[in-house]
Design a protein around this motif. Structure first.
Motif, mmCIF file in Angstrom:
data_model
loop_
_atom_site.group_PDB
_atom_site.id
_atom_site.type_symbol
_atom_site.label_atom_id
_atom_site.label_comp_id
_atom_site.label_asym_id
_atom_site.label_seq_id
_atom_site.Cartn_x
_atom_site.Cartn_y
_atom_site.Cartn_z
ATOM 1 N N TYR A 92 -14.734 -3.628 1.901
ATOM 2 C CA TYR A 92 -14.010 -2.697 2.767
ATOM 3 C C TYR A 92 -12.735 -3.380 3.244
ATOM 4 C CZ TYR A 92 -18.285 0.125 2.922
ATOM 5 O OH TYR A 92 -19.374 0.886 2.594
ATOM 6 N N TRP A 93 -11.618 -2.697 3.150
ATOM 7 C CA TRP A 93 -10.321 -3.269 3.465
ATOM 8 C C TRP A 93 -10.291 -3.825 4.894
ATOM 9 C CZ3 TRP A 93 -6.235 -4.523 0.573
ATOM 10 C CH2 TRP A 93 -5.033 -4.820 1.214
ATOM 11 N N ASN A 94 -10.081 -5.145 4.977
ATOM 12 C CA ASN A 94 -9.949 -5.837 6.263
ATOM 13 C C ASN A 94 -11.154 -5.616 7.199
ATOM 14 O OD1 ASN A 94 -7.550 -7.031 5.626
ATOM 15 N ND2 ASN A 94 -6.267 -5.546 6.709
ATOM 16 N N PRO A 135 -6.799 -5.724 -6.544
ATOM 17 C CA PRO A 135 -7.079 -4.448 -5.869
ATOM 18 C C PRO A 135 -6.000 -3.435 -6.234
ATOM 19 C CG PRO A 135 -6.227 -6.069 -4.308
ATOM 20 C CD PRO A 135 -6.469 -6.799 -5.592
ATOM 21 N N ILE A 167 -7.514 2.069 -2.491
ATOM 22 C CA ILE A 167 -8.341 2.100 -1.288
ATOM 23 C C ILE A 167 -8.744 3.544 -1.043
ATOM 24 C CG2 ILE A 167 -8.468 1.663 1.192
ATOM 25 C CD1 ILE A 167 -6.342 -0.501 0.854
ATOM 26 N N ALA A 220 -4.823 0.461 6.753
ATOM 27 C CA ALA A 220 -4.450 -0.045 5.432
ATOM 28 C C ALA A 220 -3.079 -0.718 5.427
ATOM 29 C CB ALA A 220 -4.461 1.096 4.418
ATOM 30 N N ARG A 222 0.829 -1.191 0.000
ATOM 31 C CA ARG A 222 0.000 0.000 0.000
ATOM 32 C C ARG A 222 0.875 1.257 0.000
ATOM 33 N NH1 ARG A 222 -0.824 -4.647 1.603
ATOM 34 N NH2 ARG A 222 -0.997 -4.232 3.838
ATOM 35 N N THR A 231 -12.287 -0.817 -1.214
ATOM 36 C CA THR A 231 -11.190 -1.389 -1.996
ATOM 37 C C THR A 231 -11.655 -1.641 -3.419
ATOM 38 O OG1 THR A 231 -10.417 -2.458 0.042
ATOM 39 C CG2 THR A 231 -9.475 -3.231 -2.040
#
Length: 550
Positions: A397-399, A186, A189, A118, A74, A203
Motif C-alpha cells: 500500500y502506497w506509503n 511501480p 496505484i 499519492a 504520479r 501499488t
C-alpha cells in the motif's frame, strides 16, 4: 497416520512469465499487428489501429514529458471510460510515471485525500460527466493539494495543447527512457474501497498487471481475432488489466461501449462491433438479460467473456451461456491487491464447475485456504480464509507500511479476507467474506448459501442477505429482494413459507424487504454495509446488540 490432503494449489504453466515493461510489450504488439483494430470508442465513433494507437500514446507520453513529468511521478486520472483513459494508461507506462486511478464517484473530500496521499503531480480529468462537475471539484480541492502542478481537462485546450506538443516532439526520447525502466517498477496505484476508514493505495508494478492481463487472456484463448467489449470501469483492474492489458498483450481489440455501464449500449456495441468477449459483474449481466429488447440483438459473435467482481448466481451464469451464446465464459476471482485475478475457470470446465466455483489457481500463482485463527492450512473441503502468493501480489500500500504488513504476511501471502473451500481437484468456491459471515446465536451462517436458494424462486430477480443486530441472538438475517418485472413484492410470510422445510430454521431470514436497485460501488459491487445501515434504520435496530463484525 495419513496426512489429509491440504487446501493448497500452485499453477503450473509451460508459458513463461513476461519479463518486460508494459511499453516494450505494447511495442511488440504494434509491430506484429499494426494495421489491425486496437481501440474502438463506440459513443464517440472513434477507432484506432494499433499503429494509430501507438502514435497517440507516444504523443501523450511526450506531452507529459515536456510538461515536466518524469519517472516515478504520479499522474492521476479522474474520468469515466473513454479512449483518452487508455491513451494515458499506456503513455504513463511508456515514461515510467505512476498512474493513479481516481474513482469517478469520488467527491471533493475523497479527491483531496487521494491526491495528497499519492502525492499526485498531474491530473487528467473529464470536465464533467452526468451530475459530476469534475472541473469544479478540482478547482475547489487544489488549494489543499500542494503537490499538483498541472490539470489537463479532456477535450479542452489544456489537453489539446499537450497532444500538439507531443506530436511535435522527438519520439526517440521514448526509446531512451524505456531502456531505463524495469518490469518491477511501480506503475499504478489503485485505491481500494474500504468499508471503514480511508481507502488504501494498492501499488502495482509492470510485472504485476502485465502478466495478470496476459494470463487471463491466455485462459480465455485470446488471439488477435478477439474483440472484447469492456463496460466495466477502467479505473478498476477489471477494466484496465483484464480488459485493456489482456487485449494489447494478444493483439485483440478493446471496445468501449460507453462511459459508464448501460445495458442497452453494451448489447448494441457487442452486436455492431461483432465482439467475441463480454465482461461484467453479475448485476450487469442481470440487467442485460432483462433488457426488453434483448432478443433483437445479434450476439452470435460472442464466444467467451468474464464474469467477476462478486459471487455469480447460478441461474444467471446458465442464462449467459444459453441465451448470450457465451459457451466459454469464464469466472474470475481476485482483488485489486493481486492485480487482480488469482483463480479462473477454464473453457473446458464442466458447466457445474463454472456455475459453482471460481475455478482453479492461475498460472505461476499459489493459493491456499487457512484457518483464520491459527493460520494453518486446512484440509480440502473445509472452509477458511483464502490466501494468494506469486507474481500478482502488489508491492504494497502506497506509503502505508503498517497496512501492508497487516495484509501481506512475512512469507508474502496476501490475505484476502474471503472465506473459501477448495475441493479435491483444486477448484475454489467462495462462501463469503469473513466480515459478511453472520453469527446468529452461535451458528455461523454464510449469506451466499441463502442467496443462491432465494434465486430459485420464480419471481426473484436478485437477492442479498445481510446480518442485522438482534438483542437476543446477536445477529439476525435480513433478505433484500429485487423482483422480476411484473412480479408482486413478496411478503415476509411468503418468503418464510418458501424457505420452510428447505433451509434450517436459523437460516430463514427474519426480515424481508424488496428494493428497486441495490446500492452499489462504481465497479458494480453491492454495498452490503449500506443495506445493513438501511435495515437498522427501517426496523429501529440501533439499540440491539451490535453486529460483531459489521
Amino acid at each position: 497416520m495419513v496426512t489429509p490432503h491440504l487446501s493448497y494449489a500452485s499453477g503450473v504453466s509451460e508459458t513463461p512469465l513476461l519479463d518486460e515493461t508494459i511499453g516494450s510489450q505494447f511495442d511488440r504488439t504494434v509491430a506484429a499487428f499494426g494495421e489491425r483494430d486496437a481501440l474502438v470508442d463506440v459513443p464517440t465513433e472513434r477507432r484506432w489501429t494499433y499503429r494509430e494507437l501507438a502514435e497517440g500514446v507516444a504523443a501523450v507520453a511526450l506531452g507529459l514529458l515536456e510538461s515536466g513529468v518524469t519517472k516515478g511521478d504520479r499522474v492521476g486520472i479522474w474520468s469515466p471510460n473513454c479512449a483518452e483513459w487508455t491513451l494515458v494508461q499506456y503513455a504513463t507506462a511508456k515514461i515510467g510515471a505512476i498512474l493513479v486511478n481516481v474513482n469517478p464517484s469520488y467527491r471533493t473530500h475523497e479527491l483531496e485525500y487521494v491526491l495528497n496521499q499519492a502525492g499526485v503531480r498531474t491530473v487528467v480529468a473529464m470536465p464533467t460527466f452526468k451530475t459530476s462537475d469534475y472541473a469544479a471539484m478540482l478547482a475547489q480541492a487544489l488549494p489543499n493539494c500542494p503537490t499538483v502542478k498541472d490539470v489537463l481537462l479532456i477535450g479542452q485546450d489544456s489537453w489539446s495543447e499537450l497532444i500538439e506538443t507531443g506530436f511535435s516532439s522527438d519520439r526517440a526520447r521514448l526509446a531512451d527512457i524505456g531502456a531505463g525502466l524495469s518490469p518491477d517498477d511501480p506503475i499504478n496505484i489503485q485505491y481500494t474501497s474500504g468499508t471503514t476508514g480511508f481507502p488504501k493505495g494498492a501499488t502495482l508494478s509492470h510485472h504485476n498487471i502485465l502478466n495478470n492481463g496476459f494470463f487471463v487472456g491466455e485462459l480465455c484463448h485470446y488471439t488477435e481475432e478477439d474483440r472484447v467489449c469492456i463496460p466495466v470501469p477502467f479505473y478498476h483492474c477489471f477494466g484496465m488489466v483484464m480488459g485493456n492489458l489482456a487485449c494489447t498483450s494478444h493483439g485483440g481489440t478493446m471496445v468501449i461501449p460507453g462511459p459508464s455501464f448501460d445495458p442497452k449500449a453494451t448489447l448494441e456495441a457487442v452486436a455492431a462491433e461483432r465482439c467475441t468477449s463480454l465482461y461484467g459483474v453479475p448485476t450487469m449481466f442481470i440487467a442485460e438479460l432483462a433488457d426488453p429488447d434483448f432478443d433483437s440483438y445479434d450476439l452470435s459473435s460472442l464466444r467467451t467473456g468474464i464474469m467477476a467482481g462478486s459471487p455469480c448466481p447460478i441461474n444467471v451464469m446458465k442464462q449467459v451461456i444459453e441465451r448470450m451464446g457465451m459457451e466459454e465464459v469464464s469466472i474470475c476471482y481476485g482483488m485489486t491487491e493481486t492485480s487482480p485475478v488469482s483463480t479462473q475457470t477454464r473453457a473446458d470446465d464442466s458447466l457445474d464447475r463454472r456455475v459453482s466455483t471460481v475455478g482453479r489457481v492461475g498460472p505461476h500463482l499459489e493459493v491456499k485456504v487457512v484457518d483464520p485463527v491459527t493460520g494453518l492450512t486446512v484440509p480440502r473441503g473445509e472452509a477458511g480464509e483464502l490466501c494468494t502468493r506469486g507474481y500478482s501480489v502488489m508491492l504494497g500500500y502506497w506509503n502505508q507500511p503498517e497496512k501492508t504488513t497487516e495484509a501481506i504476511d512475512a512469507e508474502r501471502w496476501m490475505h484476502t479476507g474471503d472465506l473459501a473451500v477448495m475441493d479435491d481437484e483444486g477448484y475454489v468456491s467462495i462462501t463469503g467474506r469473513i466480515k459478511d459471515m453472520v453469527i446468529r446465536g452461535g451458528e455461523n451462517i454464510y449469506p451466499r448459501e441463502i442467496e443462491e436458494f432465494l434465486y430459485t424462486h420464480p419471481d426473484i430477480l436478485d437477492a442479498q442477505v445481510v446480518g442485522v443486530p438482534d438483542a437476543k441472538y446477536g445477529e439476525e438475517l435480513m433478505a433484500w429482494l429485487r423482483m422480476k418485472d411484473g412480479a408482486e413484492p413478496l411478503t415476509t410470510e411468503a418468503v418464510h413459507e418458501f424457505c420452510r422445510g428447505k433451509l434450517a430454521h436459523y437460516k430463514i431470514p427474519r426480515y424481508v424487504r424488496t428494493i428497486d436497485e441495490f446500492p452499489m460501488t462504481v465497479t458494480g459491487k453491492i454495498r452490503k454495509v449500506e443495506l445493513r445501515e438501511i435495515a437498522v434504520q427501517q426496523f429501529g435496530l440501533g439499540d440491539a446488540a451490535p453486529t460483531p463484525h459489521g
